[in-house]
Motif scaffolding. Structure first.
Motif, PDB file in Angstrom:
ATOM      1  N   UNK A 287      46.008   9.315  37.880  1.00  0.00           N
ATOM      2  CA  UNK A 287      45.064  10.418  37.735  1.00  0.00           C
ATOM      3  C   UNK A 287      43.848   9.985  36.929  1.00  0.00           C
ATOM      4  N   UNK A 288      44.049   9.049  36.005  1.00  0.00           N
ATOM      5  CA  UNK A 288      42.927   8.541  35.203  1.00  0.00           C
ATOM      6  C   UNK A 288      41.911   7.827  36.093  1.00  0.00           C
ATOM      7  N   UNK A 289      42.407   7.033  37.030  1.00  0.00           N
ATOM      8  CA  UNK A 289      41.507   6.341  37.961  1.00  0.00           C
ATOM      9  C   UNK A 289      40.718   7.352  38.789  1.00  0.00           C
ATOM     10  N   UNK A 290      41.415   8.339  39.295  1.00  0.00           N
ATOM     11  CA  UNK A 290      40.777   9.349  40.127  1.00  0.00           C
ATOM     12  C   UNK A 290      39.726  10.119  39.334  1.00  0.00           C
ATOM     13  N   UNK A 291      40.055  10.493  38.103  1.00  0.00           N
ATOM     14  CA  UNK A 291      39.118  11.242  37.272  1.00  0.00           C
ATOM     15  C   UNK A 291      37.842  10.457  37.015  1.00  0.00           C
ATOM     16  N   UNK A 292      37.981   9.155  36.814  1.00  0.00           N
ATOM     17  CA  UNK A 292      36.809   8.323  36.544  1.00  0.00           C
ATOM     18  C   UNK A 292      35.899   8.253  37.769  1.00  0.00           C
ATOM     19  N   UNK A 293      36.492   8.067  38.933  1.00  0.00           N
ATOM     20  CA  UNK A 293      35.701   8.030  40.169  1.00  0.00           C
ATOM     21  C   UNK A 293      35.040   9.386  40.415  1.00  0.00           C
ATOM     22  N   UNK A 294      35.815  10.446  40.225  1.00  0.00           N
ATOM     23  CA  UNK A 294      35.316  11.798  40.466  1.00  0.00           C
ATOM     24  C   UNK A 294      34.140  12.123  39.545  1.00  0.00           C
ATOM     25  N   UNK A 295      34.243  11.705  38.311  1.00  0.00           N
ATOM     26  CA  UNK A 295      33.172  11.940  37.344  1.00  0.00           C
ATOM     27  C   UNK A 295      31.890  11.218  37.760  1.00  0.00           C
ATOM     28  N   UNK A 296      32.021   9.960  38.207  1.00  0.00           N
ATOM     29  CA  UNK A 296      30.848   9.179  38.622  1.00  0.00           C
ATOM     30  C   UNK A 296      30.185   9.793  39.852  1.00  0.00           C
ATOM     31  N   UNK A 297      30.989  10.326  40.757  1.00  0.00           N
ATOM     32  CA  UNK A 297      30.426  10.972  41.944  1.00  0.00           C
ATOM     33  C   UNK A 297      29.594  12.184  41.533  1.00  0.00           C
ATOM     34  N   UNK A 298      30.112  12.988  40.600  1.00  0.00           N
ATOM     35  CA  UNK A 298      29.382  14.149  40.124  1.00  0.00           C
ATOM     36  C   UNK A 298      28.085  13.767  39.437  1.00  0.00           C
ATOM     37  N   UNK A 299      28.134  12.739  38.603  1.00  0.00           N
ATOM     38  CA  UNK A 299      26.928  12.301  37.892  1.00  0.00           C
ATOM     39  C   UNK A 299      25.868  11.781  38.866  1.00  0.00           C
ATOM     40  N   UNK A 300      26.308  11.012  39.867  1.00  0.00           N
ATOM     41  CA  UNK A 300      25.360  10.470  40.849  1.00  0.00           C
ATOM     42  C   UNK A 300      24.781  11.572  41.714  1.00  0.00           C
ATOM     43  N   UNK A 301      25.613  12.525  42.072  1.00  0.00           N
ATOM     44  CA  UNK A 301      25.159  13.664  42.870  1.00  0.00           C
ATOM     45  C   UNK A 301      24.072  14.435  42.127  1.00  0.00           C
ATOM     46  N   UNK A 302      24.279  14.649  40.839  1.00  0.00           N
ATOM     47  CA  UNK A 302      23.301  15.372  40.038  1.00  0.00           C
ATOM     48  C   UNK A 302      22.004  14.578  39.918  1.00  0.00           C
TER      49      UNK A 302
END
Length: 441
Positions: free
Chosen positions: A418-433
């Motif tokens: 879940x830690x790996x997934x959270x890190x990827x998910x966070x980066x996607x949100x930051x890049x999207x913004x």
């Protein structure tokens, strides 16, 4: 030859310049100047050169060779040698002229949009179909050939869609003497068109095809002879691949570069599935390449779509796996029917939602979903199994619009934390913004 994808006319794309400091895109040692059309990404560039269709014992290569061998044996010259030649190593970088203009694709056709294509710059892109090489090969003097290669289209993310896939395109051109032989009373062209072939015939006149029977300049006899041959050879190809008992049907369709046009569907597990597109080549294409008194047919099929059916492969990402557990299941020396994919192991999905407010200047229908998909691929790669729209709404008081996408993460070869997934998910949100100006909720 497969259907061209459609994009929203309100599409607003972001540009990814691979080397911002030099403002260039480098592919195969060649530098291209980037501009406001550039949307190719490092992730997409990483697929270039993999050549899965030429990799020994790879399912796509096995299928490619099966189809090539079929045409080698189906068409022989008077010396008993294969009539068709094969081109499977052509560069995927083509010009806008090759990918669209040569094939009579209208300037305003949605398939040209940045939302559908991976542009290097306004003049060059990664080919959206292997048909892009058709005109060049005809101009070189070829009249029976197959083109095999990787093609690139911006697309959604799920088990059957991938930004890179592989196609086989085929062309056969027949001169009047070979089509009708000694039947001197039969012609390829209507007499009133034949006398004006090299003159300026109104484009709207040549594009009429009210009843799907033929182009106005072709005789019905010529079209029917070619249609019969085309449908017979491709129906037999389907039986060669899927077995003699496979149920097939032909469906009328439309492509800019053939007229009339058809799709071949097979009945698979109770559902009709399209396996290829084909048609009688637009005579303007032949005329523009210097070919006269001839008629041709063309077809195109996607290797992944067929291979997933033939080998029972459930997820298109598997074709790109380097895992020996996947690749060792396929052997080009075995019959296709004896090679069925068996899952090496099953790993759990990790679904996460991402919700965000759109900028005030962007409405719901104008959101560039393909940009989200590309950003996610760049960050998470093939760990991302699927992205789907979960919810959308506009606040009744503020008028602000919001979207929610469900992103499913799953590694093909191990269990994700879940830690790996959270890190990827966070980066996607930051890049999207950063790229699209949304506000993560």
């Amino acid at each position: 030859m497969l259907k061209l994808l459609r994009a929203s006319p309100n599409f607003r794309a972001f540009s990814t310049i691979v080397n911002p400091s030099k403002n260039t895109v480098s592919v195969g040692g060649v530098n291209y100047e980037a501009d406001n059309f550039t949307n190719i990404t490092e992730k997409i560039l990483s697929y270039n050169g993999r050549n899965l269709h030429l990799q020994k014992n790879h399912p796509l290569s096995i299928l490619r060779q099966k189809i090539v061998n079929y045409f080698y044996t189906s068409y022989l010259n008077n010396k008993g040698n294969p009539l068709f030649s094969v081109y499977d190593s052509l560069s995927p970088i083509v010009s806008v002229q090759q990918n669209f203009d040569n094939l009579l694709i209208p300037k305003d056709h949605p398939s040209r949009a940045k939302g559908d294509c991976y542009y290097i710059n306004q003049n060059f892109l990664f080919r959206g179909h292997t048909t892009a090489h058709q005109v060049d090969l005809i101009r070189s003097g070829l009249d029976n050939f197959l083109i095999v290669g990787d093609v690139y289209r911006r697309d959604e993310i799920d088990s059957t869609h991938y930004p890179v896939f592989h196609q086989i395109d085929g062309v056969r051109i027949v001169h009047r003497d070979k089509l009708f032989g000694d039947s001197m009373d039969l012609e390829i062209f209507e007499q009133h068109y034949k006398t004006n072939l090299n003159k300026n015939i109104p484009p709207e006149d040549l594009q009429k095809c009210i009843d799907q029977n033929k182009q106005p300049n072709h005789t019905l006899e010529a079209v029917k002879v070619m249609e019969h041959e085309l449908k017979q050879i491709l129906s037999e190809l389907a039986k060669t691949l899927f077995g003699s008992k496979i149920e097939c049907r032909w469906v009328d369709t439309h492509f800019p570069f053939t007229q009339p046009s058809w799709e071949l569907e097979i009945l698979h597990k109770g559902k009709w599935i399209e396996v290829l597109g084909c048609g009688i080549m637009r005579d303007e294409i032949l005329q523009n390449t210097g070919v006269t008194n001839s008629i041709g047919y063309a077809f195109g099929l996607g290797l992944e779509r067929l291979a997933m059916i033939l080998f029972d492969i459930p997820d298109i990402r598997l074709f790109w796996s380097r895992d020996s557990g996947f690749l060792s299941q396929f052997d080009e020396k075995k019959p296709i029917k004896k090679m069925k994919y068996k899952p090496v192991s099953s790993f759990p999905q990790c679904p996460n939602d991402i919700s965000f407010w759109l900028p005030e200047t962007m409405d719901l229908e104008a959101f560039p979903a393909n940009d989200l998909f590309d950003m996610a691929r760049d960050i998470g790669g093939d760990v991302i199994e699927q992205i789907s729209l979960k919810d959308k709404f506009t606040h009744p008081k503020t008028g602000k619009s919001s979207l929610c996408y469900k992103i499913v993460y799953r590694h093909m070869e191990r269990t994700l934390t879940q830690e790996e997934v959270n890190e990827i998910h966070k980066k996607i949100g930051e890049t999207l913004a950063e790229k699209l100006g949304v506000v993560i909720r």
